[in-house]
Design an enzyme around this catalytic site. Structure first.
Site, PDB file in Angstrom:
ATOM      1  N   HIS A 326       0.804  -1.233   0.000  1.00  0.00           N
ATOM      2  CA  HIS A 326       0.000   0.000   0.000  1.00  0.00           C
ATOM      3  C   HIS A 326       0.827   1.268   0.000  1.00  0.00           C
ATOM      4  O   HIS A 326       0.268   2.359   0.109  1.00  0.00           O
ATOM      5  CB  HIS A 326      -0.919   0.036   1.228  1.00  0.00           C
ATOM      6  N   LYS A 504      -7.849  13.112   4.548  1.00  0.00           N
ATOM      7  CA  LYS A 504      -6.934  11.967   4.487  1.00  0.00           C
ATOM      8  C   LYS A 504      -5.907  12.068   5.612  1.00  0.00           C
ATOM      9  O   LYS A 504      -5.818  13.103   6.269  1.00  0.00           O
ATOM     10  CB  LYS A 504      -6.238  11.914   3.133  1.00  0.00           C
ATOM     11  N   ARG A 505      -5.128  10.989   5.814  1.00  0.00           N
ATOM     12  CA  ARG A 505      -4.052  11.039   6.808  1.00  0.00           C
ATOM     13  C   ARG A 505      -3.174  12.266   6.573  1.00  0.00           C
ATOM     14  O   ARG A 505      -2.976  12.664   5.420  1.00  0.00           O
ATOM     15  CB  ARG A 505      -3.125   9.822   6.637  1.00  0.00           C
ATOM     16  N   LYS A 510       1.244  13.837   0.875  1.00  0.00           N
ATOM     17  CA  LYS A 510      -0.134  14.176   0.491  1.00  0.00           C
ATOM     18  C   LYS A 510      -0.312  15.685   0.329  1.00  0.00           C
ATOM     19  O   LYS A 510      -1.293  16.163  -0.182  1.00  0.00           O
ATOM     20  CB  LYS A 510      -1.125  13.623   1.517  1.00  0.00           C
ATOM     21  N   THR A 610      -8.417   6.407  -1.708  1.00  0.00           N
ATOM     22  CA  THR A 610      -9.777   5.856  -1.789  1.00  0.00           C
ATOM     23  C   THR A 610     -10.814   6.949  -1.548  1.00  0.00           C
ATOM     24  O   THR A 610     -11.948   6.830  -1.996  1.00  0.00           O
ATOM     25  CB  THR A 610      -9.988   4.705  -0.778  1.00  0.00           C
ATOM     26  N   LYS A 614     -14.584   7.696  -3.263  1.00  0.00           N
ATOM     27  CA  LYS A 614     -15.804   7.996  -2.490  1.00  0.00           C
ATOM     28  C   LYS A 614     -16.376   9.345  -2.921  1.00  0.00           C
ATOM     29  O   LYS A 614     -17.586   9.504  -3.092  1.00  0.00           O
ATOM     30  CB  LYS A 614     -15.489   8.021  -0.989  1.00  0.00           C
TER      31      LYS A 614
HETATM   32  C1  26Q Z   1       5.314   1.081   8.507  1.00  0.00           C
HETATM   33  C2  26Q Z   1       6.485   0.864   9.195  1.00  0.00           C
HETATM   34  C3  26Q Z   1       6.705   1.427  10.406  1.00  0.00           C
HETATM   35  C4  26Q Z   1       5.724   2.220  10.960  1.00  0.00           C
HETATM   36  C5  26Q Z   1       4.546   2.444  10.269  1.00  0.00           C
HETATM   37  C6  26Q Z   1       4.334   1.873   9.059  1.00  0.00           C
HETATM   38  C7  26Q Z   1       3.088   2.140   8.306  1.00  0.00           C
HETATM   39  C8  26Q Z   1       1.950   2.599   8.962  1.00  0.00           C
HETATM   40  C9  26Q Z   1       0.795   2.883   8.241  1.00  0.00           C
HETATM   41  C10 26Q Z   1       3.024   1.960   6.951  1.00  0.00           C
HETATM   42  C11 26Q Z   1       1.876   2.251   6.240  1.00  0.00           C
HETATM   43  C12 26Q Z   1       0.757   2.727   6.873  1.00  0.00           C
HETATM   44  C13 26Q Z   1      -0.464   3.073   6.166  1.00  0.00           C
HETATM   45  C14 26Q Z   1      -0.559   3.086   4.849  1.00  0.00           C
HETATM   46  C15 26Q Z   1      -1.780   3.486   4.144  1.00  0.00           C
HETATM   47  O1  26Q Z   1      -2.785   3.839   4.719  1.00  0.00           O
HETATM   48  N1  26Q Z   1      -1.727   3.405   2.817  1.00  0.00           N
HETATM   49  C16 26Q Z   1      -2.830   3.781   1.984  1.00  0.00           C
HETATM   50  O2  26Q Z   1      -3.486   2.610   1.552  1.00  0.00           O
HETATM   51  C17 26Q Z   1      -4.635   2.922   0.793  1.00  0.00           C
HETATM   52  C18 26Q Z   1      -5.357   1.617   0.509  1.00  0.00           C
HETATM   53  O3  26Q Z   1      -4.673   0.871  -0.415  1.00  0.00           O
HETATM   54  C19 26Q Z   1      -4.256   3.665  -0.462  1.00  0.00           C
HETATM   55  O4  26Q Z   1      -5.439   4.037  -1.132  1.00  0.00           O
HETATM   56  C20 26Q Z   1      -3.466   4.912  -0.132  1.00  0.00           C
HETATM   57  O5  26Q Z   1      -2.987   5.505  -1.320  1.00  0.00           O
HETATM   58  C21 26Q Z   1      -2.308   4.557   0.778  1.00  0.00           C
HETATM   59  O6  26Q Z   1      -1.664   5.739   1.228  1.00  0.00           O
END
Ligand code: 26Q
Length: 767
Positions: A326, A504-505, A510, A610, A614
């Site tokens: 992701h 979004k986050r 972003k 996503t 929406k």
């Molecule tokens: C990894 C390593 C160490 C600490 C944290 C993390 C970590 C934490 C959260 C890595 C990734 C995330 C979250 C990722 C995320 O939300 N990705 C989103 O996934 C969506 C669904 O596929 C996509 O639509 C988004 O583009 C993407 O940002």
């Protein structure tokens, strides 16, 4: 199963109410609380009466393992799926209640942060509706990610309990034990039944808990004493990992999720089929990003414990796992010291060493599992999964050509794309009932069951009466949002304004800061007397990881701009609004009211997005870079129905490689300088924290990792073009209609179907 007979529902509810609150209680004299509890319990009874998919003994079952899960509120969604929503609303209206009011009493669990967490439930819903057997496995965080509260225009977090939801949870003690940090733990399995649209089959969401969590380790807010990981393990999602104790706790969480999932899956298969001999025919284990990648070594160990040789166990594992990536950001592709894993589970650390050797012995030099003493989790997931996928075309392309290019060469058939999708039941029908009803009437069918029907709307693209109807629906949604924001958040939103939304986050890539730069530019325009034709509300929402300084700083900037735009010299024309604690239920209110969907990531960084999907199905027009699923949206609607700006992913990659971008070159431009310098102006310093404002200014002028200054002018032009286009309502609602009409592609039923065809290969699903 379906009972839409309102009289019968009325009688059932009256009886249940009396059972709960005594003979004198009637639906007419009951409190809102009592009515809510009665309907909640009644809906759960209906749900549990449905058949379980677990009983299906042919075909494969999907076990979707994820560290984050954002299921959203259950009540409305379940009633919709059961075909009872309209009937219950009729019954409630007689008592001057509406389901919308009652739903507000349900907590919305914050067991995720963003797209990654919400995607699972969307796919789960799609798969369940299609008749696939699928279990979603995650952790039972008592206080979730935390509740976001803004204090002094700064983001803080408080524990976010979701006890009310507990009523929907069935807790059982597992028959197995897992071992971590030298302790044997018997997990609790907290099971929530998941319904699908128009089907009497159900699936489950299983949330594992240690049963050993203790509030005593919580300090202020969401800070914890993490010296002993066990009492802290299931308290919060993403605990602070800025020190080693925190990182150890995270690895502990990931291993607890992985070990519990593997044991749960083996037990499920054993119970259903009598043995695990043909497990690969019955199960597929879906790793939602790398957080649960320790499932792989755990599974090898468990198979060996059941008498299988190491070689056979490893080969079997390769037929069981699939991995969805992701994110391509290096900092989110974890590298974990083997010593940390060893401290959690020596056995798993040893197995990782053997898996690394296994890969090398096969002569595969691509993507080592062990880089010295560090485990590359993504490489582990790639080698031992039979399928690896990205979540939008461009993202999968980048995975194959760049991030995992060596892997893709070593395993040419392994990589595939499955573009993300969303649950139209929740995001169209339930979030925007007026629009759903209207498009249902125009298309003559059930667009939730069959989103491709939305294409039929294209016939009305030049029908001005339809444009006017769409406008009036949008206005109603804006009115509703404005009322809610005022009442719940004390924020003033002009419902007559054009509403542009970035929800979004919080993350540097972003580019919420680019949005803020536009806001400053607009404020300066207004102060110089250049007023917009229609007032503008610029809404920003989302949570940022608490210790992520750059993202927190940008949120501070946005909150300062919210304050500044309250000024009477600006507010009639332009307002920045930033409600706190954005979550699934808030998204259900904001997205249907939006006119413009801001998808402004630095090209090549947003895997898919996503919220863009929406917003599209709710009739918002995308203002975006050529990134993630924006590109597929653009392909579906054509260039006239999307506002695209900025450099493309190839140019961005070339620039990253050459290192030839210097933000100062752009900062020298007087217009850009005026905007950027405003961040540290007296006006801003009076409102905000100078140290933070200076930090933002410095970052933008010296680093600007995601090249906001480079894309700034192009962004302003595109945003202004969108606002100008809004002035011609017929052409605007024609665009809006085309977006809605083409959005069916993003149904999570399509996503689930493609996962089945390309990845899961389920065999004999029910439908
Ligand atoms: C990894 C390593 C160490 C600490 C944290 C993390 C970590 C934490 C959260 C890595 C990734 C995330 C979250 C990722 C995320 O939300 N990705 C989103 O996934 C969506 C669904 O596929 C996509 O639509 C988004 O583009 C993407 O940002």
């Amino acid at each position: 199963m379906k009972n839409t007979n309102t009289k019968m529902i009325y009688e059932e509810l009256s009886r249940d109410l009396k059972n709960l609150y005594g003979e004198e209680a009637t639906l007419e004299n009951a409190s809102a609380d009592q009515i809510y509890s009665t309907i909640w319990a009644w809906s759960l009874k209906k749900v549990s009466a449905l058949e379980k998919y677990g009983e299906i003994t042919s075909g494969r079952k999907i076990y979707y393992v994820t560290i984050e899960v954002l299921p959203g509120r259950l009540l409305g969604n379940n009633l919709l799926n059961l075909g009872l929503l309209s009937a219950i609303n009729i019954v409630l209206r007689r008592m001057r209640y509406s389901i919308e009011n009652l739903e507000e009493m349900e907590t919305d669990p914050s067991l995720g942060n963003g797209g990654l967490g919400r995607l699972g439930p969307c796919i789960h819903e799609g798969a369940t509706s299609l008749g696939y057997s699928m279990e979603c496995l995650s952790l039972h965080y008592h206080y979730g990610l935390g509740k976001q509260v803004f204090r002094d225009k700064k983001q803080t977090f408080e524990p976010d309990p979701w006890d009310l939801y507990g009523k929907a949870v069935n807790t059982r003690q597992a028959d197995y034990e897992v071992e971590l940090c030298g302790r044997k733990i018997r997990p609790e399995e907290n099971v929530i039944t998941v319904t699908g649209y128009n089907t009497d089959k159900t699936n489950s969401l299983v949330l594992f808990d240690t049963g050993l969590a203790s509030d005593a380790v919580i300090r202020d807010g969401i800070r914890m004493d993490m010296s002993d990981p066990i009492p802290a393990l299931t308290l919060f999602l993403y605990p602070d990992d800025s020190n080693e104790e925190g990182r150890f706790l995270r690895t502990g969480q990931e291993y607890f999720l992985s070990a519990s999932s593997v044991r749960h899956i083996l037990e499920d298969v054993e119970k259903t089929y009598g043995s695990i001999d043909s497990i690969a025919e019955h199960a597929v284990i879906h790793l939602n990003d790398t957080h649960p990648a320790l499932c792989i070594p755990e599974m090898v160990c468990q198979l060996m414990d059941r008498g299988m040789s190491e070689e056979k166990s490893i080969e079997l594992v390769k037929k069981l796992f699939v991995y969805t990536n992701h994110t391509i950001l290096p900092e989110a592709l974890p590298r974990v010291p083997l010593s940390r894993i060893r401290a959690v589970s020596p056995r798993i650390a040893d197995m990782i060493t053997r898996l690394d050797r296994h890969v090398r012995e096969k002569g595969i030099t691509a993507g080592p599992v062990l880089e010295g003493d560090v485990v590359n989790m993504a490489n582990l997931a790639c080698h031992f999964s039979y399928s690896v996928n990205g979540v939008a075309e461009i993202h999968t392309g980048i995975l194959k050509k760049d991030v995992f290019s060596d892997m893709a060469a070593a395993y040419p058939d392994k990589f595939t794309n499955v573009t993300n999708g969303i649950d139209f039941g929740r995001w169209l029908r339930h979030a925007n009932p007026e629009l759903a009803w209207y498009v249902g009437r125009l298309t003559g069918g059930d667009v939730v069951a069959k989103p491709s029907l939305l294409e039929k709307l294209l016939r009305y693209q030049d029908d001005t009466a339809v444009h006017a109807d769409l406008e009036s629906i949008k206005e109603d949604n804006k009115e509703a949002l404005a009322a809610w924001l005022e009442e719940e958040k004390g924020l003033v939103m002009n419902p007559k304004a054009i509403l542009t939304v970035q929800a979004k986050r919080g993350h540097a890539y972003k580019r919420q800061d680019l949005n803020c730069l536009y806001a400053i530019w607009k404020i300066q325009e207004i102060l110089q007397g250049r007023l917009p034709a229609t007032p503008i509300v610029n809404l920003i929402a989302g949570k940022a990881y608490p210790t992520y300084e750059a993202a927190n700083d940008v949120f501070h900037l946005a909150l300062c701009l919210q304050e500044l735009t309250k000024s009477p010299a600006i507010s009639p024309w332009f307002r920045v609004i930033m409600p706190d604690n954005y979550n699934v239920s808030m998204a259900e209110k904001i997205l249907p009211a939006a006119d413009i969907s801001e998808q402004i990531s630095y090209a090549g960084t947003e895997a898919s997005g996503t919220s863009n999907c929406k917003l599209m199905c709710n009739g918002a027009i995308t203002l975006g870079t050529r990134d993630g699923a924006n590109i597929e949206i653009g392909d579906l609607v054509g260039p006239d129905n999307i506002f695209t700006f900025g450099i493309d992913a190839k140019t961005a990659a070339d620039l990253n490689r050459s290192g030839s971008y210097h933000p100062y070159d752009y900062y020298s431009d007087p217009e850009i300088r005026r905007v950027v310098d405003f961040i540290v102006s007296d006006a801003m310093r009076r409102i905000g924290d100078s140290v933070i404002l200076e930090r933002i200014h410095r970052r933008l002028t010296t680093e600007d990792t995601y090249k906001c200054l480079l894309d700034f002018k192009s962004y302003v032009q595109a945003k202004e073009a969108a606002f100008r286009a809004y002035e011609d309502k017929d052409s605007w609602y024609k665009m809006s209609l085309i977006n809605i009409a083409r959005s069916g592609f993003f149904s999570s039923m399509r996503t689930a179907r493609q996962y089945n065809e390309r990845v899961w290969h389920l065999g004999n699903p029910a439908r």
